[in-house]
Design an enzyme around this catalytic site. Structure first.
Site, PDB file in Angstrom:
ATOM      1  N   GLY A 185       0.841  -1.259   0.023  1.00 46.38           N
ATOM      2  CA  GLY A 185      -0.126   0.150   0.073  1.00 46.38           C
ATOM      3  C   GLY A 185       0.787   1.316  -0.071  1.00 46.38           C
ATOM      4  O   GLY A 185       0.206   2.341  -0.229  1.00 46.38           O
ATOM      5  N   CYS A 209     -10.317   3.193 -29.686  1.00 51.95           N
ATOM      6  CA  CYS A 209     -11.617   3.680 -30.053  1.00 51.95           C
ATOM      7  C   CYS A 209     -12.436   3.596 -28.804  1.00 51.95           C
ATOM      8  O   CYS A 209     -13.358   3.104 -28.732  1.00 51.95           O
ATOM      9  CB  CYS A 209     -12.219   2.761 -31.317  1.00 51.95           C
ATOM     10  SG  CYS A 209     -11.298   2.997 -32.728  1.00 51.95           S
TER      11      CYS A 209
HETATM   12  N1  LLP Z   1      -1.054  -7.126  -0.829  1.00 47.46           N
HETATM   13  C1  LLP Z   1      -2.307  -7.200  -1.166  1.00 47.46           C
HETATM   14  C2  LLP Z   1      -3.273  -8.190  -0.559  1.00 47.46           C
HETATM   15  C3  LLP Z   1      -2.896  -6.606  -2.434  1.00 47.46           C
HETATM   16  O1  LLP Z   1      -4.191  -6.827  -2.611  1.00 47.46           O
HETATM   17  C4  LLP Z   1      -2.055  -5.614  -2.978  1.00 47.46           C
HETATM   18  C5  LLP Z   1      -2.484  -4.899  -4.353  1.00 47.46           C
HETATM   19  C6  LLP Z   1      -0.683  -5.508  -2.425  1.00 47.46           C
HETATM   20  C7  LLP Z   1      -0.244  -6.199  -1.535  1.00 47.46           C
HETATM   21  C8  LLP Z   1       0.209  -4.454  -3.202  1.00 47.46           C
HETATM   22  O2  LLP Z   1      -0.161  -3.253  -3.081  1.00 47.46           O
HETATM   23  P1  LLP Z   1       0.725  -2.081  -3.442  1.00 47.46           P
HETATM   24  O3  LLP Z   1       2.014  -2.017  -2.501  1.00 47.46           O
HETATM   25  O4  LLP Z   1       0.999  -2.136  -4.820  1.00 47.46           O
HETATM   26  O5  LLP Z   1      -0.269  -0.646  -3.226  1.00 47.46           O
HETATM   27  N2  LLP Z   1      -4.182  -1.528 -10.107  1.00 47.46           N
HETATM   28  C9  LLP Z   1      -3.926  -0.511  -8.917  1.00 47.46           C
HETATM   29  C10 LLP Z   1      -3.785  -0.855  -7.791  1.00 47.46           C
HETATM   30  C11 LLP Z   1      -4.188  -2.345  -7.504  1.00 47.46           C
HETATM   31  C12 LLP Z   1      -3.713  -3.026  -6.021  1.00 47.46           C
HETATM   32  C13 LLP Z   1      -4.063  -4.240  -5.779  1.00 47.46           C
HETATM   33  N3  LLP Z   1      -3.574  -4.976  -4.509  1.00 47.46           N
HETATM   34  C14 LLP Z   1      -3.309   0.767  -9.712  1.00 47.46           C
HETATM   35  O6  LLP Z   1      -2.924   0.705 -10.716  1.00 47.46           O
HETATM   36  O7  LLP Z   1      -3.239   1.832  -8.773  1.00 47.46           O
END
Ligand code: LLP
Length: 427
Positions: A245, A349
């Site tokens: 996160g 498109c």
């Molecule tokens: N752990 C779990 C259980 C998760 O669901 C996620 C991300 C992470 C770790 C990693 O999170 P990060 O450190 O990358 O914030 N497609 C979206 C982001 C979706 C994140 C989904 N889960 C975007 O492009 O902003």
């Protein structure tokens, strides 16, 4: 030759054009656009920075593979002894192929199928992050059949607002993720009924692109209080997974959390936890290490608008279309030009195929190179072949050298597996 891993303007003649020692303009003469380029050293620096901040704690990084699942990126993780947080058997396969040991892999997600659980059990992964009672029962049943004991953590939904985009917020009670502390309490109370699941972990992940420390503090405090309660009731908790996160800087003015402050928040809540801490960073490790190289196809003057049509599109980078996400758009030119407001769009498109609206940029011409920043996370990994646009190439940069780590998809690759309906059968 510049060896800077960050995109900086310290090469006066070609600001932004040198990335991890590689001249992106020369690279784009050799590799047709659009393509993704990743700085190995920017990724290594992020890993090292986070590991450094966590020193003194028994903490392990399990990279969220979904952020960028290219095998070469996963190999960088393996080299730095970073494990993997996976959400599918495809990601399990990639992680193992890249050399990440099964014992360094954790499996998250609300929809693990029986087949995926079987594969992960057979591989011998470190633990399952469970998100429903149904999944817990399924794991018990499957582990019993295989006569193994699976390690599992319960993913807590702490009902905390991560204060990020609604589509990437996961820790509110109404989100599909995790279970309430009340439900988790019941899982522990009747753990004896599931002898093939060693339920000895807690997991929490409240969302992505989080820029404020407060939601983390709140979530960690709730998990810590629950851990103390469980210990007091005689349960052993061997690991606490604090999820991912951590946000990054997509645009000027955004102030990401420093690794030291993040680590301090973990220490404040869980400093006296003697088991293993797991972290699942995705974006933080790779987002700012990636750029998308693209060329201007043409300028189009609409009713009171100037459209800059690029050869990259929403199929290469979905974030602006899906979340209205901001990505810096940097023309690789070195003369000074008048500035205009452009709607920066791709050729797909769909009106949503828009990278930026009314973005002020120097005047640009067909054929000129533009880079889109911050695309190392959730860029290529969310790509599609929509409009029958082949997947873009991916290139790894490392101190002045480059290696293609995914060749541009050929049209034959793109249609592989498709066939005319020749063999009709009835089920
Ligand atoms: N752990 C779990 C259980 C998760 O669901 C996620 C991300 C992470 C770790 C990693 O999170 P990060 O450190 O990358 O914030 N497609 C979206 C982001 C979706 C994140 C989904 N889960 C975007 O492009 O902003």
């Amino acid at each position: 030759m510049q060896h800077n891993a960050q995109l900086t303007a310290d090469n006066a003649a070609q600001p932004d054009a040198i990335f991890d020692g590689v001249d992106l303009r020369r690279l784009a003469e050799r590799i047709p656009t659009p393509f993704h380029a990743y700085s190995a050293n920017a990724i290594r620096a992020r890993i090292a920075g986070l590991q450094q901040a966590l020193q003194g704690m028994d903490a392990m990084l399990c990279y969220a593979v979904k952020a960028n699942s290219n095998l070469a990126i996963l190999q960088l993780m393996a080299e730095a002894r970073v494990g993997a947080d996976i959400v599918s058997s495809g990601e399990l396969w990639r992680a193992l192929h890249a050399g990440i040991p099964a014992q360094h892999i954790v499996f998250s997600g609300v929809g693990k199928t029986a087949a995926e659980i079987a594969e992960a059990l057979a591989a011998g992964i470190q633990r399952f992050n469970l998100e429903s009672a149904d999944e817990l029962d399924l794991l018990q049943q499957m582990a019993a059949e295989l006569q193994v004991r699976a390690h599992a953590a319960v993913r807590i939904n702490p009902d905390v607002d991560a204060q990020t985009h609604a589509k990437i917020s996961t820790g509110k009670a109404q989100n599909k993720f995790g279970v309430s502390i009340d439900e988790a309490r019941r899982w522990f109370a009747d753990a004896a009924r599931r002898p093939n699941v060693r339920l000895d972990g807690l997991h929490v992940h409240i969302g992505s692109q989080i820029l404020g420390i407060e939601p983390f503090r709140l979530a960690f405090a709730r998990v810590a209080a629950f851990w103390r309660e469980l210990e007091a009731a005689g349960h052993t908790i061997a690991s606490i997974d604090v999820g991912g996160g951590l946000g990054v800087r997509y645009r000027d003015g955004e102030q990401p959390i420093a690794p030291a402050d993040y680590a301090a928040a973990i220490r404040a809540a869980l400093g006296d936890f003697t088991g293993r801490l797991l972290l699942e960073p995705g974006r933080y490790l790779v987002a700012e290490a990636g750029v998308l190289l693209t060329r201007v196809i043409r300028l189009k003057h609409g009713e009171g608008r100037r459209f800059l049509v690029l050869d990259a599109a929403m199929n290469d980078l979905l974030r602006p279309s899906l979340y209205d996400a901001w990505h810096d758009i940097v023309p690789l030119i070195d003369d000074v030009r008048p500035r205009h407001r452009y709607d920066v769009v791709g050729p797909v498109c769909e009106t949503g195929d828009t990278f930026a609206v009314e973005r002020e940029l120097p005047e640009l011409h067909a054929g000129e190179l533009v880079l889109i920043r911050g695309t190392g996370a959730y860029g290529a990994s969310m790509a599609s072949t929509y409009n029958s646009r082949p997947l873009a190439a991916e290139v790894l940069l490392d101190r002045g050298r480059h290696a293609i780590v995914r060749r541009r998809q050929s049209l034959e690759d793109m249609v592989a597996g498709e066939q005319p309906a020749r063999h009709w059968e009835t089920a």
